[in-house]
Scaffold this motif. Structure first.
Motif, PDB file in Angstrom:
ATOM      1  N   PHE A  97       7.965  -1.145  -7.007  1.00  0.00           N
ATOM      2  CA  PHE A  97       8.634  -2.448  -6.930  1.00  0.00           C
ATOM      3  C   PHE A  97       8.651  -3.009  -8.336  1.00  0.00           C
ATOM      4  O   PHE A  97       7.632  -3.497  -8.812  1.00  0.00           O
ATOM      5  CB  PHE A  97       7.888  -3.398  -6.003  1.00  0.00           C
ATOM      6  CG  PHE A  97       7.970  -3.024  -4.553  1.00  0.00           C
ATOM      7  CD1 PHE A  97       9.144  -3.181  -3.845  1.00  0.00           C
ATOM      8  CD2 PHE A  97       6.853  -2.516  -3.900  1.00  0.00           C
ATOM      9  CE1 PHE A  97       9.211  -2.848  -2.504  1.00  0.00           C
ATOM     10  CE2 PHE A  97       6.917  -2.186  -2.565  1.00  0.00           C
ATOM     11  CZ  PHE A  97       8.100  -2.342  -1.866  1.00  0.00           C
TER      12      PHE A  97
ATOM     13  N   VAL B   7       3.793   1.523  -6.291  1.00  0.00           N
ATOM     14  CA  VAL B   7       3.015   1.394  -5.063  1.00  0.00           C
ATOM     15  C   VAL B   7       2.703   2.770  -4.492  1.00  0.00           C
ATOM     16  O   VAL B   7       1.609   3.008  -3.983  1.00  0.00           O
ATOM     17  CB  VAL B   7       3.789   0.546  -4.029  1.00  0.00           C
ATOM     18  CG1 VAL B   7       3.050   0.489  -2.717  1.00  0.00           C
ATOM     19  CG2 VAL B   7       4.004  -0.860  -4.560  1.00  0.00           C
TER      20      VAL B   7
ATOM     21  N   SER C  47      -5.984  -2.177   3.808  1.00  0.00           N
ATOM     22  CA  SER C  47      -4.851  -3.079   3.621  1.00  0.00           C
ATOM     23  C   SER C  47      -4.291  -2.948   2.206  1.00  0.00           C
ATOM     24  O   SER C  47      -5.026  -2.850   1.243  1.00  0.00           O
ATOM     25  CB  SER C  47      -5.319  -4.509   3.868  1.00  0.00           C
ATOM     26  OG  SER C  47      -4.226  -5.359   3.889  1.00  0.00           O
ATOM     27  N   GLY C  48      -2.983  -2.913   2.119  1.00  0.00           N
ATOM     28  CA  GLY C  48      -2.335  -2.860   0.815  1.00  0.00           C
ATOM     29  C   GLY C  48      -2.242  -1.471   0.215  1.00  0.00           C
ATOM     30  O   GLY C  48      -1.830  -1.316  -0.932  1.00  0.00           O
ATOM     31  N   CYS C  49      -2.601  -0.421   0.981  1.00  0.00           N
ATOM     32  CA  CYS C  49      -2.594   0.914   0.400  1.00  0.00           C
ATOM     33  C   CYS C  49      -1.204   1.542   0.430  1.00  0.00           C
ATOM     34  O   CYS C  49      -0.994   2.616  -0.106  1.00  0.00           O
ATOM     35  CB  CYS C  49      -3.578   1.812   1.131  1.00  0.00           C
ATOM     36  SG  CYS C  49      -3.051   2.196   2.802  1.00  0.00           S
ATOM     37  N   GLY C  50      -0.248   0.900   1.076  1.00  0.00           N
ATOM     38  CA  GLY C  50       1.111   1.424   1.042  1.00  0.00           C
ATOM     39  C   GLY C  50       1.571   2.060   2.344  1.00  0.00           C
ATOM     40  O   GLY C  50       2.589   2.740   2.374  1.00  0.00           O
ATOM     41  N   LYS C  51       0.862   1.846   3.428  1.00  0.00           N
ATOM     42  CA  LYS C  51       1.254   2.432   4.716  1.00  0.00           C
ATOM     43  C   LYS C  51       2.618   1.942   5.161  1.00  0.00           C
ATOM     44  O   LYS C  51       3.506   2.730   5.483  1.00  0.00           O
ATOM     45  CB  LYS C  51       0.232   2.056   5.814  1.00  0.00           C
ATOM     46  CG  LYS C  51      -1.202   2.373   5.499  1.00  0.00           C
ATOM     47  CD  LYS C  51      -2.120   1.959   6.632  1.00  0.00           C
ATOM     48  CE  LYS C  51      -2.227   0.456   6.848  1.00  0.00           C
ATOM     49  NZ  LYS C  51      -2.948  -0.267   5.787  1.00  0.00           N
ATOM     50  N   SER C  52       2.750   0.621   5.179  1.00  0.00           N
ATOM     51  CA  SER C  52       4.023   0.060   5.633  1.00  0.00           C
ATOM     52  C   SER C  52       5.148   0.498   4.709  1.00  0.00           C
ATOM     53  O   SER C  52       6.237   0.838   5.160  1.00  0.00           O
ATOM     54  CB  SER C  52       3.966  -1.466   5.650  1.00  0.00           C
ATOM     55  OG  SER C  52       2.975  -1.897   6.530  1.00  0.00           O
ATOM     56  N   THR C  53       4.869   0.484   3.423  1.00  0.00           N
ATOM     57  CA  THR C  53       5.898   0.881   2.466  1.00  0.00           C
ATOM     58  C   THR C  53       6.359   2.306   2.742  1.00  0.00           C
ATOM     59  O   THR C  53       7.554   2.582   2.779  1.00  0.00           O
ATOM     60  CB  THR C  53       5.338   0.753   1.041  1.00  0.00           C
ATOM     61  OG1 THR C  53       4.864  -0.585   0.861  1.00  0.00           O
ATOM     62  CG2 THR C  53       6.402   1.066   0.012  1.00  0.00           C
TER      63      THR C  53
ATOM     64  N   GLU D 194       1.874  -1.005  12.885  1.00  0.00           N
ATOM     65  CA  GLU D 194       0.823  -1.826  13.486  1.00  0.00           C
ATOM     66  C   GLU D 194       1.320  -2.555  14.724  1.00  0.00           C
ATOM     67  O   GLU D 194       1.258  -3.790  14.791  1.00  0.00           O
ATOM     68  CB  GLU D 194       0.306  -2.846  12.465  1.00  0.00           C
ATOM     69  CG  GLU D 194      -0.078  -2.181  11.175  1.00  0.00           C
ATOM     70  CD  GLU D 194      -1.154  -2.934  10.415  1.00  0.00           C
ATOM     71  OE1 GLU D 194      -1.872  -3.737  11.047  1.00  0.00           O
ATOM     72  OE2 GLU D 194      -1.300  -2.682   9.226  1.00  0.00           O
TER      73      GLU D 194
HETATM   74  N1  LIG Z   1       8.765  -6.075  -1.601  1.00  0.00           N
HETATM   75  C1  LIG Z   1       7.672  -5.851  -2.345  1.00  0.00           C
HETATM   76  N2  LIG Z   1       7.653  -6.208  -3.653  1.00  0.00           N
HETATM   77  C2  LIG Z   1       6.569  -5.988  -4.418  1.00  0.00           C
HETATM   78  N3  LIG Z   1       5.431  -5.437  -3.986  1.00  0.00           N
HETATM   79  C3  LIG Z   1       5.380  -5.058  -2.689  1.00  0.00           C
HETATM   80  C4  LIG Z   1       6.484  -5.259  -1.807  1.00  0.00           C
HETATM   81  N4  LIG Z   1       6.141  -4.785  -0.576  1.00  0.00           N
HETATM   82  C5  LIG Z   1       4.875  -4.334  -0.704  1.00  0.00           C
HETATM   83  N5  LIG Z   1       4.405  -4.483  -1.969  1.00  0.00           N
HETATM   84  C6  LIG Z   1       3.090  -4.093  -2.457  1.00  0.00           C
HETATM   85  O1  LIG Z   1       2.906  -2.743  -2.145  1.00  0.00           O
HETATM   86  C7  LIG Z   1       1.571  -2.506  -1.734  1.00  0.00           C
HETATM   87  C8  LIG Z   1       1.554  -1.807  -0.420  1.00  0.00           C
HETATM   88  O2  LIG Z   1       2.074  -2.671   0.561  1.00  0.00           O
HETATM   89  P1  LIG Z   1       2.137  -2.258   2.081  1.00  0.00           P
HETATM   90  O3  LIG Z   1       2.793  -3.366   2.811  1.00  0.00           O
HETATM   91  O4  LIG Z   1       2.770  -0.928   2.194  1.00  0.00           O
HETATM   92  O5  LIG Z   1       0.619  -2.170   2.488  1.00  0.00           O
HETATM   93  P2  LIG Z   1      -0.025  -1.778   3.871  1.00  0.00           P
HETATM   94  O6  LIG Z   1      -0.789  -0.574   3.657  1.00  0.00           O
HETATM   95  O7  LIG Z   1       0.999  -1.776   4.938  1.00  0.00           O
HETATM   96  O8  LIG Z   1      -1.014  -2.975   4.098  1.00  0.00           O
HETATM   97  P3  LIG Z   1      -1.382  -3.778   5.448  1.00  0.00           P
HETATM   98  O9  LIG Z   1      -2.395  -2.966   6.157  1.00  0.00           O
HETATM   99  O10 LIG Z   1      -1.986  -5.042   4.920  1.00  0.00           O
HETATM  100  O11 LIG Z   1      -0.124  -3.977   6.199  1.00  0.00           O
HETATM  101  C9  LIG Z   1       0.862  -3.841  -1.722  1.00  0.00           C
HETATM  102  O12 LIG Z   1       0.088  -3.957  -2.875  1.00  0.00           O
HETATM  103  C10 LIG Z   1       1.985  -4.839  -1.742  1.00  0.00           C
HETATM  104  O13 LIG Z   1       1.604  -5.976  -2.443  1.00  0.00           O
END
Ligand SMILES: Nc1ncnc2c1ncn2[C@@H]1O[C@H](COP(=O)(O)OP(=O)(O)OP(=O)(O)O)[C@@H](O)[C@H]1O
Ligand SMILES: [Mg+2]
Lengths: 289, 333, 274
Positions: B13, B18, B38-44, B159
């Protein structure tokens, strides 16, 4: 959301609004600034000349200017005091369990929807008229002499009218804030033995602080521009007794055809409004995520 | 069919990287869970697969076809969102029908599929309601229904249970597992709840800071974690880590001992320690013990032993269940 | 606070609240009553029971051609609001759904244009209208009112649009909706209530705008606010007639206003109080 094609489309969609407002903001203001340095009277347009700071100087030495500034401040502060204090009281009353709450709300907010000239005419003729107004009727009923409100207390009369128009706004916003007050918090305070007035001072007021700020700032912006109420009732008089800055500038431009002088007054009004706007923007900005 | 192959998939990003680069193969019919803090990038990662975010570089293939630049609707994937993302202005029936309508399916076919999905998901009585008139679990089922009717190549879940209460979560977890057994469609499921991961997955992908730490079946990860991160992440309560002389005895920089792999006795062998906290769950008792030799340990004791705060006890790790790691945190074998 | 209050307390509060409400509403009520009186009754002293004559309403129409300013008000307020919506919907949409780093600054700047006092630009606007022949035309005033209310319209729409969750749009995309389907089937239906509220509030604001309408119209394009202001001249002042004209001027907007209480708070505080 963030796919490539959407970005350029978004720019295209934003552009018209931004350009329109940019033009709307810059062009007239630049023209005002320019005119404010001219000797320019519509009655003698041939004699237009560069005036330097004369127009500003003229304002500065004109006693009417100071009177209008004083009137502006009294008007704004007077209306603010009435509406904020009254608004808090009425909001707290309406928030209590009452029969017909919906109708009460509607009655209370109604004056806000009355356009300024009508509001002024209603008060001038129906309520405060020295011979036919309701106040006069009441005075006669008690055997007193009716007061000629607009002749004897012109600024006060205008404050009453404007306050009547804005009281609903303050009430409605403060009521909205009041209704978001956490009921459990209140109950906790009651359990702790806090009496009603200290619950008001320590819980209700701080909770409403933000809404009160917003009410004060937004009203101030509008109150600086009060115009139709004065035009319809006192026409700024007697003398300059009820002339505010807006009305003074209107007078210069439209009755004296003094373009340069009115423009200089306009610039002064901008400075004044910016001063208030600065605080309003900060209050609103904080709430943007 | 539902095979998904990621090759060197990278996502940044702006300046922030990420996902530095992931290679991953998901086979047809597999239930794959992405776990990680949390924040490890799963959703991404899930959204990259879905096509809701553009990948910065790399390649995504779905069923052998390059889908890297395909729009989300064209990938043949269905997604269930954490917030359910139901269309609030449409009835349940219309919600479920929406993807079919977008695909230009005939009314009759649409209705057949909707009825079928509603039966599977116990929604038949709610088809004419709006989402606002449903409970959390019902909304969840509508979201799943909307995904099922499309008969996608794979389901993506982000989730999906995190907005439900604990009891309902268990029920829905089982329903989703049963659904998978019935449909045999590939499912990719994101969670940070490792109980969900262990109970549902055929294959778990442990993510940490955008990197894949380990891929394997739940038991593989439990029995043979590849590194300290996985060892600490999989298993509950968390594995105890011990460094120093005690670890050196096992020719390791760090050794790991799971709470359930320790024999607890009042006066037997092992490390001596004092109970700081005893959590009685009935069948088990979890103990937090301060051991002068190895530091603080969490262990599982027998519920009937009558252990209490301040008791002195002995902890003996099961010799065949000691995990060994080198100074880089990688597992020694 | 969902707690039972004693019946007496409730009656007490009710009496107090109704008294306050009626006092506040009284000037409007009395105007309506007076509009139903004969001119003679109107100046006879305090009297709450009129003879229910519509004489004054007829006179207002026949003597002053009341219908013309009324239509001007309708055209100006609705026209300027629709123009503003046409410009503002795409802008608010883009800012809500594809925000950039500067979106917040742009919004704040738009708000700041609303702070400019009208008198500050009275001179140039007056001269421009005078010289371009826009003076006393509906089109000139409509555009002007559009510009005045544009910031509020953008802001209100923005706050409404932002409440549409992004995940729903993503779900639609996953479901195979293209940009067109996404707008037609998902966004438009969800945005309609917000757009309607914005429309409502801005029609009210434009209807009641009095500074510019008085400055820039004489007879042709004069809406009610300018028309009514001309009643202030002492000659030909009749109480019942004045009341009838006032009632007609505020009636429609009062009723619209009652429906817009919620939007009012949001629109006029720029989302700072909800
Ligand atoms: N649109 C975006 N712009 C900038 N950074 C982003 C964006 N979306 C996610 N991130 C960053 O990418 C990283 C991974 O985000 P992600 O949502 O994939 O985490 P996650 O593993 O799903 O966490 P959670 O368990 O909290 O849902 C995080 O550090 C987040 O801040
Ligand atoms: Mg996530």
């Amino acid at each position: 959301m963030a796919t490539r094609q959407t970005q350029s489309l978004a720019r295209l969609m934003r552009a018209p609004a931004i350009i329109l407002l940019l033009v709307w903001m810059l062009v007239p203001l630049a023209m005002t600034l320019y005119y404010s340095f001219l000797n320019y009277n519509l009655l003698s347009p041939g004699q237009t000349s560069w005036a330097g700071f004369f127009n500003y100087q003229y304002f500065y030495t004109d006693p009417a200017f100071f009177e209008s500034i004083k009137n502006t401040i009294i008007l704004v502060l007077g209306v603010l005091t009435i509406t904020v204090v009254g608004g808090i009281a009425i909001a707290m009353l309406i928030d209590k369990p009452i029969f017909g709450q919906g109708i009460v709300r509607i009655l209370v907010i109604s004056p806000f929807f009355v356009m300024p000239p009508v509001a002024a005419l209603i008060w001038k003729n129906m309520i405060m008229h020295p011979s036919y107004g309701v106040f006069a009727d009441i005075a006669k009923f008690f055997g007193a002499n009716p007061v000629d409100w607009f002749a004897q207390y012109p600024l006060f009369s205008i404050i009453v009218i404007v306050a009547w128009q804005w009281l609903p706004f303050a009430t409605l916003i403060l009521l909205t804030a009041l209704q978001s007050l956490d009921g459990e918090q209140m109950e906790a305070a009651e359990m702790d033995g806090a009496p009603a007035y200290s619950r008001f001072i320590y819980l209700t007021l701080p909770h409403m602080a933000r809404a009160i700020t917003v009410v004060i700032l937004i009203q101030t912006i509008f109150l600086l521009g009060v115009y139709a109420e004065i035009l319809v009732t006192t026409n700024g008089g007697p003398g300059f007794a009820s002339t505010n800055l807006t009305f003074l500038i209107y007078r210069a431009a439209r009755l004296n055809f003094d373009i340069g002088g009115a423009a200089a007054g306009g610039i002064i009004a901008v400075v004044l409004a910016n001063f208030v706007a600065f605080f309003l923007m900060r209050a609103v900005g904080k709430n943007l995520d | 069919m539902g095979q998904i192959v990621l090759t060197k998939v990278r996502k940044a990003f702006g300046e922030v990287e990420v996902i530095p680069g992931i290679d991953l193969q998901i086979n047809d019919g597999e239930f794959v869970v992405f776990v990680g803090p949390s924040g490890c990038g799963k959703s991404t990662l899930l959204r990259l697969i879905a096509g809701l975010e553009d990948i910065s570089s790399g390649k995504i293939e779905i069923d052998g076809k390059d889908a890297t630049d395909a729009p989300p609707g064209k990938r043949g994937l269905a997604m269930v969102f954490q917030s359910y993302a139901l269309y609030p202005h449409m009835s349940v029936r219309k919600n479920i029908a929406f993807p079919l309508k977008m695909a230009g399916m005939s009314e009759a076919e649409q209705n057949a599929r909707i009825e079928n999905a509603a039966r599977v998901l116990n929604l038949s009585n709610y088809l004419d309601r709006r989402p606002g008139q449903l409970s959390g679990g019902q909304r969840q089922r509508v979201a799943i229904g909307r995904a099922i009717v499309r008969e996608p190549a794979a389901f993506l879940f982000d989730e999906p249970l995190s907005n439900l209460d604990a009891a309902l979560r268990v029920v829905m977890r089982q329903e989703i597992s049963e659904l998978h057994q019935k449909l045999k469609t590939t499912m990719i499921y994101v969670t940070h709840d490792q109980v969900e991961a262990m109970t549902m997955a055929d294959k778990i992908v442990v993510l940490h800071a955008g990197r894949v730490e380990q891929v394997g079946s739940p038991l593989e990860l439990y029995n043979a974690p590849a590194n300290l991160f996985v060892a600490g992440f999989i298993g509950s309560p968390k594995m105890n880590f011990i460094t120093g002389p005690e670890a050196a005895k096992y020719q390791a920089h760090t050794i790991g001992v799971r709470p359930e792999h320790v024999e607890v006795s009042k006066d037997g062998d092992g490390w001596e320690g004092k109970i700081l906290l005893a959590e009685h769950l009935g069948s088990d008792t979890f103990l937090k013990v301060a051991c002068p030799v190895v530091g603080e340990m969490t262990v599982r004791g027998n519920g009937e032993m009558g252990l209490h705060h301040n008791d002195t006890i002995r902890l003996k790790p099961r010799a065949d269940r000691i995990y060994r790691f080198d100074d880089k945190g990688l597992a020694l074998k | 606070m969902a707690r039972a209050v004693s019946k007496n307390a409730k009656i007490g509060y009710t009496i107090a609240a109704w008294t306050v409400a009626l006092v506040i509403f009284f000037p409007i009520l009395y105007t309506i009553i007076t509009s139903l009186k004969t001119e003679q009754e109107a100046i006879e002293g305090f009297n709450l029971i009129p003879s229910f004559t519509f004489e004054s309403y007829q006179t207002v129409q026949s003597q002053n051609d009341y219908f013309k300013p009324f239509m001007n008000s309708v055209i100006l307020s609705v026209g300027s609001t629709i123009l503003a919506l046409i410009v503002a919907i795409p802008a608010a949409w883009a800012m809500a759904f594809s925000p950039t780093k500067r979106t917040k600054d742009i919004l704040m700047w738009m708000l700041s244009t609303k702070m400019m006092p009208a008198v500050a630009v009275l001179v140039p606007i007056y001269l421009i209208f005078l010289r371009t022949g826009l003076m006393d035309t509906r089109i000139g005033l409509t555009v002007l009112l559009m510009l005045i209310n544009l910031p509020i319209v953008v802001w209100m729409l923005y706050t409404y649009f932002r409440e549409i969750p992004g995940e729903i749009l993503e779900a639609a995309r996953m479901d195979g909706a293209g940009l067109r389907e996404e707008i037609v089937h998902i966004l438009a239906p969800m945005a309609v209530p917000g757009i309607a509220s914005t429309l409502l509030l801005n029609v009210i604001l434009a209807w009641n705008e009095s500074f510019w309408t008085i400055q820039l119209t004489t007879t042709n394009a004069a809406p009610l606010s300018a028309f009514i202001a001309s009643f202030s001249s002492p000659q030909g002042l009749f109480w019942a007639k004045l009341s009838a004209a006032s009632t007609l001027a505020i009636g429609p907007i009062l009723i619209l206003g009652w429906f817009s209480q919620k939007q009012l708070v949001r629109g006029l505080t720029f989302g700072a109080v909800k």
